[in-house]
Design a protein around this motif. Structure first.
Motif, PDB file in Angstrom:
ATOM      1  N   PHE A 100       0.856  -1.175   0.000  1.00 38.54           N
ATOM      2  CA  PHE A 100       0.000   0.000   0.000  1.00 38.54           C
ATOM      3  C   PHE A 100       0.899   1.234   0.000  1.00 38.54           C
ATOM      4  CE2 PHE A 100       0.204   2.023   4.198  1.00 38.54           C
ATOM      5  CZ  PHE A 100       0.951   1.091   4.904  1.00 38.54           C
ATOM      6  N   GLY A 101       0.292   2.355  -0.374  1.00 38.01           N
ATOM      7  CA  GLY A 101       1.094   3.569  -0.384  1.00 38.01           C
ATOM      8  C   GLY A 101       0.448   4.681  -1.174  1.00 38.01           C
ATOM      9  N   PRO A 102       1.082   5.844  -1.233  1.00 38.42           N
ATOM     10  CA  PRO A 102       2.410   6.123  -0.672  1.00 38.42           C
ATOM     11  C   PRO A 102       2.366   6.301   0.840  1.00 38.42           C
ATOM     12  CG  PRO A 102       1.508   8.126  -1.582  1.00 38.42           C
ATOM     13  CD  PRO A 102       0.496   7.050  -1.908  1.00 38.42           C
ATOM     14  N   SER A 103       3.521   6.108   1.479  1.00 42.35           N
ATOM     15  CA  SER A 103       3.666   6.372   2.900  1.00 42.35           C
ATOM     16  C   SER A 103       5.081   6.896   3.118  1.00 42.35           C
ATOM     17  CB  SER A 103       3.453   5.112   3.720  1.00 42.35           C
ATOM     18  OG  SER A 103       3.578   5.373   5.108  1.00 42.35           O
ATOM     19  N   PRO A 104       5.255   8.147   3.497  1.00 44.20           N
ATOM     20  CA  PRO A 104       4.201   9.041   4.002  1.00 44.20           C
ATOM     21  C   PRO A 104       3.290   9.556   2.890  1.00 44.20           C
ATOM     22  CG  PRO A 104       6.290  10.193   3.929  1.00 44.20           C
ATOM     23  CD  PRO A 104       6.592   8.755   3.593  1.00 44.20           C
ATOM     24  N   GLY A 148      -5.705  14.309   2.680  1.00 44.34           N
ATOM     25  CA  GLY A 148      -6.427  14.771   1.494  1.00 44.34           C
ATOM     26  C   GLY A 148      -5.892  14.136   0.235  1.00 44.34           C
ATOM     27  N   GLY A 149      -4.809  13.396   0.340  1.00 46.28           N
ATOM     28  CA  GLY A 149      -4.235  12.724  -0.808  1.00 46.28           C
ATOM     29  C   GLY A 149      -4.813  11.330  -0.984  1.00 46.28           C
ATOM     30  N   GLU A 150      -4.402  10.687  -2.059  1.00 47.33           N
ATOM     31  CA  GLU A 150      -4.929   9.370  -2.414  1.00 47.33           C
ATOM     32  C   GLU A 150      -4.006   8.275  -1.895  1.00 47.33           C
ATOM     33  OE1 GLU A 150      -4.941   7.912  -6.617  1.00 47.33           O
ATOM     34  OE2 GLU A 150      -7.123   8.184  -6.395  1.00 47.33           O
ATOM     35  N   LEU A 151      -4.637   7.248  -1.307  1.00 49.92           N
ATOM     36  CA  LEU A 151      -3.890   6.097  -0.789  1.00 49.92           C
ATOM     37  C   LEU A 151      -4.309   4.866  -1.567  1.00 49.92           C
ATOM     38  CD1 LEU A 151      -1.884   5.166   1.406  1.00 49.92           C
ATOM     39  CD2 LEU A 151      -3.863   4.689   2.864  1.00 49.92           C
ATOM     40  N   ARG A 152      -3.360   4.090  -2.115  1.00 53.30           N
ATOM     41  CA  ARG A 152      -3.636   2.933  -2.983  1.00 53.30           C
ATOM     42  C   ARG A 152      -3.253   1.648  -2.264  1.00 53.30           C
ATOM     43  NH1 ARG A 152      -0.198   4.037  -8.188  1.00 53.30           N
ATOM     44  NH2 ARG A 152      -1.346   2.181  -8.925  1.00 53.30           N
ATOM     45  N   PHE A 153      -4.021   0.590  -2.559  1.00 55.85           N
ATOM     46  CA  PHE A 153      -3.775  -0.747  -2.009  1.00 55.85           C
ATOM     47  C   PHE A 153      -3.712  -1.726  -3.163  1.00 55.85           C
ATOM     48  CE2 PHE A 153      -5.991   1.755   1.122  1.00 55.85           C
ATOM     49  CZ  PHE A 153      -5.336   1.479   2.307  1.00 55.85           C
ATOM     50  N   LEU A 154      -2.704  -2.603  -3.240  1.00 55.16           N
ATOM     51  CA  LEU A 154      -2.539  -3.613  -4.284  1.00 55.16           C
ATOM     52  C   LEU A 154      -2.503  -4.995  -3.645  1.00 55.16           C
ATOM     53  CD1 LEU A 154       0.253  -1.954  -6.496  1.00 55.16           C
ATOM     54  CD2 LEU A 154      -2.223  -1.778  -6.753  1.00 55.16           C
ATOM     55  N   ILE A 162      -9.395   8.339  -0.333  1.00 61.20           N
ATOM     56  CA  ILE A 162      -8.885   9.669  -0.034  1.00 61.20           C
ATOM     57  C   ILE A 162      -8.662   9.740   1.483  1.00 61.20           C
ATOM     58  CG2 ILE A 162      -9.325  12.131  -0.093  1.00 61.20           C
ATOM     59  CD1 ILE A 162      -8.786  10.864  -2.809  1.00 61.20           C
ATOM     60  N   VAL A 163      -7.444  10.184   1.893  1.00 61.94           N
ATOM     61  CA  VAL A 163      -7.103  10.231   3.316  1.00 61.94           C
ATOM     62  C   VAL A 163      -7.785  11.432   3.964  1.00 61.94           C
ATOM     63  CG1 VAL A 163      -5.250  10.410   5.002  1.00 61.94           C
ATOM     64  CG2 VAL A 163      -4.876   9.148   2.868  1.00 61.94           C
ATOM     65  N   PRO A 164      -8.579  11.212   5.030  1.00 61.88           N
ATOM     66  CA  PRO A 164      -9.259  12.326   5.699  1.00 61.88           C
ATOM     67  C   PRO A 164      -8.229  13.263   6.373  1.00 61.88           C
ATOM     68  CG  PRO A 164     -10.283  10.235   6.249  1.00 61.88           C
ATOM     69  CD  PRO A 164      -9.002   9.914   5.553  1.00 61.88           C
ATOM     70  N   GLN A 165      -8.626  14.533   6.600  1.00 58.67           N
ATOM     71  CA  GLN A 165      -7.767  15.516   7.247  1.00 58.67           C
ATOM     72  C   GLN A 165      -7.468  15.164   8.703  1.00 58.67           C
ATOM     73  OE1 GLN A 165      -6.122  18.049   6.073  1.00 58.67           O
ATOM     74  NE2 GLN A 165      -6.911  17.994   3.957  1.00 58.67           N
TER      75      GLN A 165
END
Length: 759
Positions: free
Chosen positions: A45-49, A53-59, A91-94
């Motif tokens: 998963f990522g990106p991290s950090p 408000g950005g997008e987080l992806r899981f594969l 989408i990552v919440p604030q």
């Protein structure tokens, strides 16, 4: 311009888009956990950090079956974008916070093993106010300041930062931090920090101006101890200490906004500073301390030991001690007032400038001069060598040695003040006589005319080096009057042939050997340094004795034969032993002390005469002089000797002196040892006991008396000398330097000195 910093570091933006994740699943065999092979599984998963408000992806596999995702700090997320069965996005919440992410599906959950972290745009926008007084409030404006745990203020170089922690903030939210500026803060940039073990530090672009106490420095020219000083200025309530030029602290008070203090008695020249809690030094006064003036010594000349010397002048109460020329240690005055002081003139004091030490550390000088011995006439005016003559004059009681032309020096004692009779040395020459004083000074007397002696005397000294057992040959005059020759007080055989004297020097001769020519009309003595015979041998038996079977003949060695034998000597038997040979050594009471059992064919047998052996053989039987009784069997004794070595090493100092910090032993300086009698090429040895741990560094160093300066030939420091014995070979240049510059000072560090020798 506003500047932002990331807690996690900007380098993370350039790393892989996706972070690997080890998944966990609790639906057993229903769903395979192998990625891309059916079932539900998470690969990465990522990106991290990631930015809020950005997008987080899981594969992974079967991700289209995920129904919700839990992120710390916010409600479960059900708004999931399904790209395909192998990829989903949210989408990552604030409000999201760092932590593990949990994916929920019908058959269970998958929790990431890797923490989700965030890009936080923490920034310092402004400081309000920019100039602030310690103890007043400061507001820090910026972004994401709610994540900050401490504020770090600038600090004095060499110290630590001055920190205010979150629990002491007056206000704290995302946009603002309000706090009280610590007393210890100094001007400069501030930092905000998350206070972790490896903290993220964010620096302000704006420099905080921290108020310091201020004043116009006073000019205290001609001040002295006891004067009151008043300092006016601004923000003097911040002052926590006042330091004198020497760094000492003085008590002060704040009266109506002004600093007041009294100068200490020992105040010195320099700058007085006031110091706030931050440690920043602020100058408040420049001081120039008064010194005594119009100095006058009474009396200034003709001073003798214990005379009361009076020094008059202005500001004499500033004097705390005096250093007399020729005296190493300072002397305190007997009395002192504002206009004069009194002090007893030391025995060792010489003519020169007397130094007055002041409370401030300054010094002033006044010239003084000692009384000198004066010879007004000699009786007779012409003196035969080795004959008596009389000096008449004044202050002759100050003389401790008389040096005649030709370099012959004679020590004298208890000399009357006006008249003294002494014998002119045999080797004295006509010329100026030098009078040596106890304080080290030398006065000159008129020239003395020396005539040839009337008794037998030496006209030409022996050539070359003199050695023990060697021949002493010298030309003499008045040989018809010679009746006897003595060496060190003992008569010796001599021959006079063609006005030349021949004497065989005894084996006991050494340094300062005295040769005396005794005549019918007087005698004359000469002193020489004779090279001693280092190997000494005393023959106790020279006639062979065959010892048979524990019966006569026996061998008897007397106490007289053992007289003055040193410890460590060897008792040597020169023998012809047969099988089973034995030599029993008994004391005078027939008590066995040793049994020697030489093998057949041996030529010698020996016994080392220890202190125990010498004590045993010193016993008396009450009726004979027997010291050792030798008996035994099967051995012929051809000869018996006692042999030992004479050390040429001369001890010139012995004691116990510890040096742990470059102190100086001056017991061989300032006239305490006659270096003029030492010849170049001699070996100087310092016997030391190190007081440092094994293997640690220590050193010895030798210097001249004057100023403890290095010898003219160069540096003489020896580091950690082997066995604790430091050896220096003194050149003639070194010896001359020691004579000219007041002897030897031994310094260094880390050892105890026990003995000093020359050889």
């Amino acid at each position: 311009m506003k500047k932002f910093f990331s807690i996690s570091g900007l380098l993370a933006l350039f790393m892989l888009l996706l972070s690997p994740a080890v998944t966990s699943c609790d639906d057993g065999d229903k769903y395979s956990t192998e990625q891309y092979k059916g079932g539900v599984s998470l690969n990465v998963f990522g990106p991290s950090p990631v930015a809020r408000g950005g997008e987080l992806r899981f594969l992974g596999s079967g991700l289209d079956k995920i129904t919700k995702i839990s992120v710390p700090g916010c409600d479960d997320i059900t708004d999931i974008t399904v790209v395909n069965a192998n990829e989903i996005r949210i989408i990552v919440p604030q409000t999201a916070e760092p932590g593990t992410v949990t994916l929920h599906h019908a058959g269970g959950t998958i929790e990431t093993k890797t923490l989700l972290t965030f890009l936080e745009p923490i920034g310092i926008e402004s400081l309000d106010p920019v100039r602030v007084k310690p103890g007043n409030e400061l507001t820090i404006n910026g972004e994401y300041l709610n994540l900050i745990s401490e504020v770090c203020f600038a600090f004095v170089e060499g110290g630590d930062s001055v920190n205010v922690f979150a629990e002491d903030f007056l206000a704290h939210d995302r946009k603002h931090i309000k706090l009280v500026v610590p007393e210890e803060a100094v001007s400069g940039a501030i930092y905000v920090s998350d206070a972790k073990e490896m903290p993220n530090m964010i620096k302000s672009e704006t420099q905080l101006d921290v108020v310091l106490p201020s004043c116009t420095p006073l000019d205290l020219t001609a001040a002295k101890g006891g004067d009151k000083v008043v300092v006016a200025g601004s923000d003097l309530d911040l002052v926590r200490s006042v330091l004198m030029p020497d760094g000492s602290e003085v008590e002060f008070s704040l009266v109506e906004g002004k600093i007041e203090f009294v100068l200490p008695a020992d105040v010195s020249d320099g700058t007085i500073v006031m110091i706030p809690a931050s440690g920043v030094k602020v100058a408040c006064a420049n001081i120039g301390v008064v010194v005594p003036t119009e100095l006058e010594a009474v009396p200034a000349e003709g001073l003798r030991a214990d005379d009361i010397l009076k020094i008059k002048g202005v500001n004499m109460d500033q004097v705390v001690s005096l250093v007399f020329p020729g005296v190493a240690d300072a002397v305190e005055p007997a009395t002192v007032s504002a206009t004069e002081l009194t002090v007893a003139f030391p025995v060792a004091a010489q003519s020169g400038n007397l130094v007055l030490n002041l409370r401030s550390g300054k010094t002033v000088e006044v010239a003084v001069s000692t009384a000198k011995p004066e010879v007004q006439l000699y009786e007779p005016a012409e003196v035969p060598a080795a004959a008596e003559f009389t000096m008449k004059g004044r202050n002759l009681d100050l003389i401790v040695a008389v040096e005649f032309a030709g370099g012959v020096k004679v020590d004298v004692a208890a000399v009357p003040a006006t008249e003294y009779t002494m014998t002119a040395p045999a080797t004295a020459e006509s010329g100026v006589v030098k009078l040596h004083m106890a304080n080290g000074e030398v006065a000159e007397a008129p020239a003395l005319t020396i005539k040839a002696p009337e008794c037998a005397y030496i006209t030409e000294q022996p050539e070359g080096e003199l050695t023990a057992y060697g021949m002493f040959v010298a030309a003499i005059a008045n040989e018809d009057k010679l009746t006897e020759v003595k060496v060190n007080g003992a008569p010796v055989n001599f021959i006079v042939n063609d006005s030349r004297l021949y004497v065989t020097l005894p084996g006991t001769c050494g340094k300062n050997t005295v040769v005396t020519l005794v005549s019918s009309n007087g005698e004359i003595s000469y002193t020489y340094d004779v090279i001693p015979a280092t190997h000494q041998e005393r023959v106790l038996l020279s006639t062979p004795v065959t010892i048979g079977n524990w019966d006569d003949p026996r061998i008897y060695i007397t106490h007289e034969q053992l007289a003055d034998v040193p410890v460590g000597s060897k008792l040597i038997f020169y023998i012809e032993p047969a099988d089973g040979a034995q030599l029993q050594l008994n004391d005078s009471g027939w008590a066995q002390f040793a049994m020697l059992e030489p093998a057949a064919g041996a030529t010698q047998a020996e016994l080392v005469l220890t202190q125990e052996a010498l004590d045993a053989f010193a016993k008396q039987d009450g009726w004979s002089d027997n010291a050792i009784i030798v008996q035994g069997q099967n051995c012929t004794v051809n000869k018996i000797t006692i042999e030992w070595e004479i050390s040429l090493e001369e001890v010139i100092w012995q004691g116990e002196w510890t040096n742990d910090g470059w102190g100086g032993n001056q017991d061989l300086a300032w006239g305490a040892f006659d270096w003029s009698a030492v010849k170049g090429g001699i070996t100087l040895r310092l016997y030391c006991i190190p007081i440092v741990a094994d293997g640690e560094w220590w050193c010895t160093d030798i210097r001249v008396g004057d100023g403890w300066n290095a010898l003219v030939s160069g540096a003489h420091q020896l580091d950690s000398p082997a066995g604790g014995v430091a050896e220096y070979v003194l050149s003639q240049e070194d010896v001359d330097d020691l004579v000219a510059r007041n002897g030897l000072v031994i310094t260094g560090t880390g050892y105890t000195l026990t003995k000093v020798t020359i050889e």
